[in-house]
Design an enzyme around this catalytic site. Structure first.
Site, PDB file in Angstrom:
ATOM      1  N   GLY A   1       0.714  -1.448  -0.528  1.00  0.00           N
ATOM      2  CA  GLY A   1      -0.198  -0.251  -0.123  1.00  0.00           C
ATOM      3  C   GLY A   1       0.773   1.324  -0.268  1.00  0.00           C
TER       4      GLY A   1
ATOM      5  N   ILE B   1       2.452   2.580   2.676  1.00  0.00           N
ATOM      6  CA  ILE B   1       3.929   2.985   2.689  1.00  0.00           C
ATOM      7  C   ILE B   1       4.554   1.477   2.376  1.00  0.00           C
ATOM      8  CG2 ILE B   1       4.489   2.156   5.477  1.00  0.00           C
ATOM      9  CD1 ILE B   1       2.167   3.223   6.447  1.00  0.00           C
TER      10      ILE B   1
ATOM     11  N   SER C   1      -0.006  -8.971  -0.784  1.00  0.00           N
ATOM     12  CA  SER C   1      -0.967  -9.372  -0.829  1.00  0.00           C
ATOM     13  C   SER C   1      -2.463 -10.269  -0.592  1.00  0.00           C
ATOM     14  CB  SER C   1      -0.928  -7.491   0.553  1.00  0.00           C
ATOM     15  OG  SER C   1      -1.935  -7.397  -0.973  1.00  0.00           O
TER      16      SER C   1
ATOM     17  N   THR D   1       6.874  -3.127  11.362  1.00  0.00           N
ATOM     18  CA  THR D   1       6.750  -1.947  11.832  1.00  0.00           C
ATOM     19  C   THR D   1       5.500  -1.668  11.719  1.00  0.00           C
ATOM     20  OG1 THR D   1       7.419  -0.203   9.632  1.00  0.00           O
ATOM     21  CG2 THR D   1       9.085  -1.060  11.241  1.00  0.00           C
TER      22      THR D   1
ATOM     23  N   ARG E   1       2.274  -4.217  12.509  1.00  0.00           N
ATOM     24  CA  ARG E   1       1.144  -4.649  13.711  1.00  0.00           C
ATOM     25  C   ARG E   1       1.710  -5.706  14.821  1.00  0.00           C
ATOM     26  NH1 ARG E   1       0.564   0.357  13.992  1.00  0.00           N
ATOM     27  NH2 ARG E   1      -2.084   1.613  14.336  1.00  0.00           N
TER      28      ARG E   1
ATOM     29  N   GLU F   1       2.217  -2.487  25.153  1.00  0.00           N
ATOM     30  CA  GLU F   1       3.290  -1.338  24.808  1.00  0.00           C
ATOM     31  C   GLU F   1       2.331  -0.448  26.253  1.00  0.00           C
ATOM     32  OE1 GLU F   1       2.616   0.371  21.097  1.00  0.00           O
ATOM     33  OE2 GLU F   1       3.097  -1.289  20.231  1.00  0.00           O
TER      34      GLU F   1
ATOM     35  N   HIS G   1       8.115   1.571  19.053  1.00  0.00           N
ATOM     36  CA  HIS G   1       6.334   1.599  19.105  1.00  0.00           C
ATOM     37  C   HIS G   1       7.604   3.726  18.496  1.00  0.00           C
ATOM     38  CE1 HIS G   1       2.122   1.542  17.810  1.00  0.00           C
ATOM     39  NE2 HIS G   1       2.981   1.868  16.437  1.00  0.00           N
TER      40      HIS G   1
END
Length: 319
Positions: free
Chosen positions: A155, A157, A176, A236, A238, A267, A286
């Site tokens: 996508g 990114i 994907s 980076t 999830r 987190e 993160h």
């Protein structure tokens, strides 16, 4: 009397300095919290007296049980325009308006490459050895030129990560569920591949998928076992896309060369958590979204959301 606004997880203490809050200063009193509230009870006790809450991404869940304990809450602003940890139905039932903000794709792209390059060239152990008076050169770097970069997700990114890989002279393949050859060619990727082929043939694998029912646990023990023992994995996106126990086992047993991880199931990560000390793991807290410009966007648009809400015309509504 002014409305009270709580800004959560302002770890660096910059929420009120990287954005101009003066447009709402006459109507809103802002309180920032620099420490994370690790339980629902602690969070509810801290923010039960607030009318507005600004939260970062999906770090803090807002389930029905929490929303029921916040009788004053009228506006919840979450950075980004997608959030899977807010119960929108419960928010509506309690009269809470939920709004989002814009975000930039550049910071996670940059961090992806920081992690990948850090792994490939042993940056952290070599820098630590320099600082501590250790051995001069103890690692042998992995080359990027001519190697295969496999992208899970192509996508906004993933496409920008691909462009950098191509600039390094890498062969880039992608997968994907909905990826077409047309999209692959548009980005310049060599081709779309099956997930199994991508994992088995790539020297570097990077995850750029949204978390959902189809991607949760996408990489488990069987999938990680397909990777080369010389390959590196970067996430980076999830944490839940990769089975965390399976990843820990793969690193402990040296079945992959290493992993760069910026996202975790919990987190902030507890001090004694095993993910802090796994061999071959380059971990960051993160940082993918943490940049000055991104924070200016988040908090600047949070102010806009509050202004619009006060004017009776909410913008960027979620849910």
């Amino acid at each position: 009397m002014k409305l009270r606004c709580a800004v959560l997880d302002d770890f660096q203490g910059v929420a009120t300095t990287l954005a101009d809050w003066t447009p709402v200063a006459d109507a809103v009193e802002v309180t920032t919290f620099t420490e994370h509230f690790g339980t629902e009870d602690a969070l509810a006790a801290a923010i039960e007296g607030f009318d507005i809450v600004v939260t970062l991404r999906e770090r803090v869940p807002f389930p029905a049980s929490l929303l029921a304990r916040l009788p004053r809450l009228k506006l919840l602003v979450a950075s980004g325009m997608r959030n899977s940890v807010i119960d929108y139905g419960a928010a509506a039932e309690h009269g809470v308006t939920v709004c989002g903000t814009g975000s930039a794709s550049t910071p996670p792209v940059e961090l992806t490459w920081a992690l990948l390059l850090g792994l490939a060239r042993g940056i952290v152990p070599e820098a630590n050895a320099m600082r501590d008076g250790g051995p001069w050169q103890s690692t042998v770097g992995a080359d990027l030129y001519g190697r295969r970069l496999g992208l899970l997700g192509l996508g906004k990114i993933g496409g920008r990560v691909a462009a950098v890989g191509l600039a390094f002279g890498m062969e880039v393949v992608a997968w994907s569920q909905n990826l077409t050859e047309e999209r692959a060619q548009e980005v310049g990727v060599v081709r779309a591949a099956s997930k199994e082929e991508l994992l088995a043939s790539s020297d570097f694998v990077s995850v750029h998928l949204a978390l959902g029912d189809r991607t949760r646990g996408l990489l488990g023990a069987a999938e990680l076992a397909l990777m080369k023992p010389t390959a590196y994995l970067v996430n980076t996106s999830r944490a839940a896309i990769i089975d965390q126990d399976a990843l820990a086992d793969a690193l402990q047993e040296g079945r992959i060369a290493g992993a760069g991880v910026d996202v975790f199931d919990t987190e902030p990560l507890p001090p004694a958590h095993p993910m802090r000390s796994l061999p071959g793991l380059l971990a960051t807290p993160h940082l993918g979204y943490v940049s000055r410009d991104n924070y200016r966007t988040y908090y600047g648009q949070a102010v806009e959301d509050i202004q619009a809400f006060l004017a009776g015309a909410p913008v960027r509504r979620l849910g």
